[in-house]
Design an enzyme around this catalytic site. Structure first.
Site, PDB file in Angstrom:
ATOM      1  N   TYR A 144     -28.248  12.859 -14.283  1.00  0.00           N
ATOM      2  CA  TYR A 144     -27.223  12.882 -13.989  1.00  0.00           C
ATOM      3  C   TYR A 144     -26.419  11.953 -15.095  1.00  0.00           C
ATOM      4  CZ  TYR A 144     -23.146  10.249 -11.588  1.00  0.00           C
ATOM      5  OH  TYR A 144     -21.915   9.193 -11.240  1.00  0.00           O
ATOM      6  N   ASP A 239     -30.299  10.070 -22.321  1.00  0.00           N
ATOM      7  CA  ASP A 239     -28.942   8.595 -21.352  1.00  0.00           C
ATOM      8  C   ASP A 239     -30.294   7.874 -21.075  1.00  0.00           C
ATOM      9  OD1 ASP A 239     -28.106   7.897 -19.394  1.00  0.00           O
ATOM     10  OD2 ASP A 239     -26.957   9.293 -18.332  1.00  0.00           O
ATOM     11  N   LYS A 267     -26.846   0.059 -16.799  1.00  0.00           N
ATOM     12  CA  LYS A 267     -28.405  -0.570 -15.950  1.00  0.00           C
ATOM     13  C   LYS A 267     -28.630  -2.117 -15.874  1.00  0.00           C
ATOM     14  CE  LYS A 267     -28.196   3.271 -12.639  1.00  0.00           C
ATOM     15  NZ  LYS A 267     -27.788   4.868 -13.015  1.00  0.00           N
TER      16      LYS A 267
END
Ligand SMILES: *Cc1c(COP(=O)(O)O)cnc(C)c1O
Length: 428
Positions: A144, A239, A267
């Site tokens: 994702y 990522d 994050k």
């Protein structure tokens, strides 16, 4: 447990927000039941509006590596707040956070801050396309990268066909520029590069995928990917929105000893406030405006409060024995689950990597998203709900990864193991 206030709020929320939420997984749609409403959080615990408490293994989807409301993070935000919330001009805090990141990740020479992981991935793709003059991208099934059009794409009808939209509203002319490959499948990867490599701007991946449960790369897969991409002049984008600063200061790239061309972060670097970043080689990053021709901008990018939270959290990582502490907790949990698996015969695959873990209810090994999609979803729902009612909050989906923080204690893990055992005994 009583949930009467949460039930009331949930009814109101459904009148206000599509599906009652501002991010789909919070609706508990894939596990059933009513989502609770949080009134406050501290350390490893969440407290809901009805007075229930939970040991939290979501940790804001991995962002809170030191748990909730860590004093150093709260203090840093509080002090910064006194001086204003947003300047619409540069602040020294941006430089400080960028230096902290760059010194941890040598592959990053220049960086740009944005406001979310989605925005950072979207920008990384645009930079890669601008730099290379190529349009196609390669991604992996089960990885994702946020919800931008080019990345919300699933595999087409055959392994080597281009992708199709994974959401309505995504134009098929965009999804057809994305090739989606199965994870951990070297032969398909090599074939795809043979077919599309020369037109492919970048391959984007989570070096340790954690958005379809936790599915680490098999031996040699990442090395094969890097050398193949290099051969075709295709950029590699890691990522590391989850893995950055979670496994080591330098993320998965430090652990594996490999360097991508571009890295996406989010994050943890925001300390619980909205931050994303894209960074990498100078000559690639300098494609961005105002020096280069790839446009990108943001009203709140480099926001002082978000920078202050990120700086405080990263400084705490350096100050504490963060990764050895997390590894110790992770090992404790893994040993406890192995023990449970010996006692109860249950079709369960438990994956752990450092402070990340996931439960797959299937008798088969899980090496790809296709394997993960074969899990017993009903059993996971029972498992999730039973744990929740015993005061344990796991991610409310069989396809998400759970996280430990330095705020978790050995007794938290003992509690988790005991409740997992009691629950599995009941639902086997
Ligand atoms: C969470 C996540 C994103 C998206 O970040 P947001 O801040 O939610 O937009 C991108 N990539 C990975 C690997 C993620 O886990």
């Amino acid at each position: 447990m009583v949930f009467s206030l949460s039930e009331k709020l949930w009814a109101e929320a459904q009148q206000l927000f599509p599906g009652g939420v501002n991010s789909p997984v919070r609706s508990f749609k894939s596990v059933g039941g009513i989502p609770f409403y949080v009134s406050r959080a501290k350390g490893s615990k969440l407290f809901d509006v009805d007075g229930n408490s939970y040991t939290d293994y979501v940790c804001s989807w991995g962002a809170l590596i030191h748990g909730h409301a860590h004093p150093a993070v709260v203090r840093s935000i509080g002090e910064t707040l006194q001086d204003g919330t947003s300047f619409g001009a540069n602040s020294p805090l941006e430089i400080k956070l960028a230096q902290l990141i760059r010194s941890a990740m040598p592959s990053i020479e220049k960086i740009r801050f944005v406001n979310s992981g989605t925005e950072a991935c979207m920008s990384a793709i645009r930079i890669a396309r601008g730099f290379s003059g190529r349009e196609k991208i390669i991604k992996f099934e089960g990885c994702y990268h946020g919800h931008s059009d080019s990345l919300l794409v699933k595999a087409g009808s055959g392994a080597l066909t281009t992708g199709v939209p994974d959401s309505s509203g995504v134009p098929s002319c965009l999804s057809s520029l994305t090739v989606v490959l199965p994870w951990n499948d070297k032969p398909t990867l090599l074939e795809a590069f043979k077919k599309y490599g020369k037109e492919t701007a970048a391959v984007i991946l989570e070096p340790i995928p954690a958005n379809c449960g936790l599915i680490p790369p098999t031996e040699g897969f990442l090395e094969c990917l890097l050398s193949t991409a290099k051969q075709y002049g295709t950029l590699v984008i890691f990522d590391e929105v989850i893995t950055g600063f979670r496994l080591a200061m330098g993320g998965a790239q430090e652990l594996f000893g490999i360097q991508p061309d571009l890295t996406v972060l989010g994050k943890i670097i925001g300390g619980g406030l909205p931050v994303g970043a894209v960074g990498g080689k100078k000559e690639i990053m300098d494609c961005l405006s105002p020096v280069g021709t790839v446009y990108q901008a943001g009203t709140l990018s480099g926001n002082p409060l978000a920078m202050a939270a990120g700086i405080a959290q990263l400084e705490q990582i350096k100050k504490l024995p963060t990764y050895s502490q997390l590894e110790t907790l992770g090992r404790q949990l893994e040993a406890a689950i192995e023990d449970i698996q010996k006692k109860l015969s249950i079709p369960l695959q438990f994956h752990r990597f450092g402070s990340m873990f996931s439960f797959f209810f299937t008798p088969k090994k899980v090496l790809s998203s296709a394997d993960a999609y074969g899990v017993d979803k009903k059993r996971f729902s029972h498992f999730f709900t039973s744990l929740l009612h015993s005061g344990i909050f796991l991610p409310p989906s069989p396809y998400e990864t759970a996280f430990l923080s330095t705020a978790h204690s050995e007794s938290d893990i003992d509690e988790l193991a005991k409740i997992v055992y009691d629950t599995l005994k009941k639902i086997t």
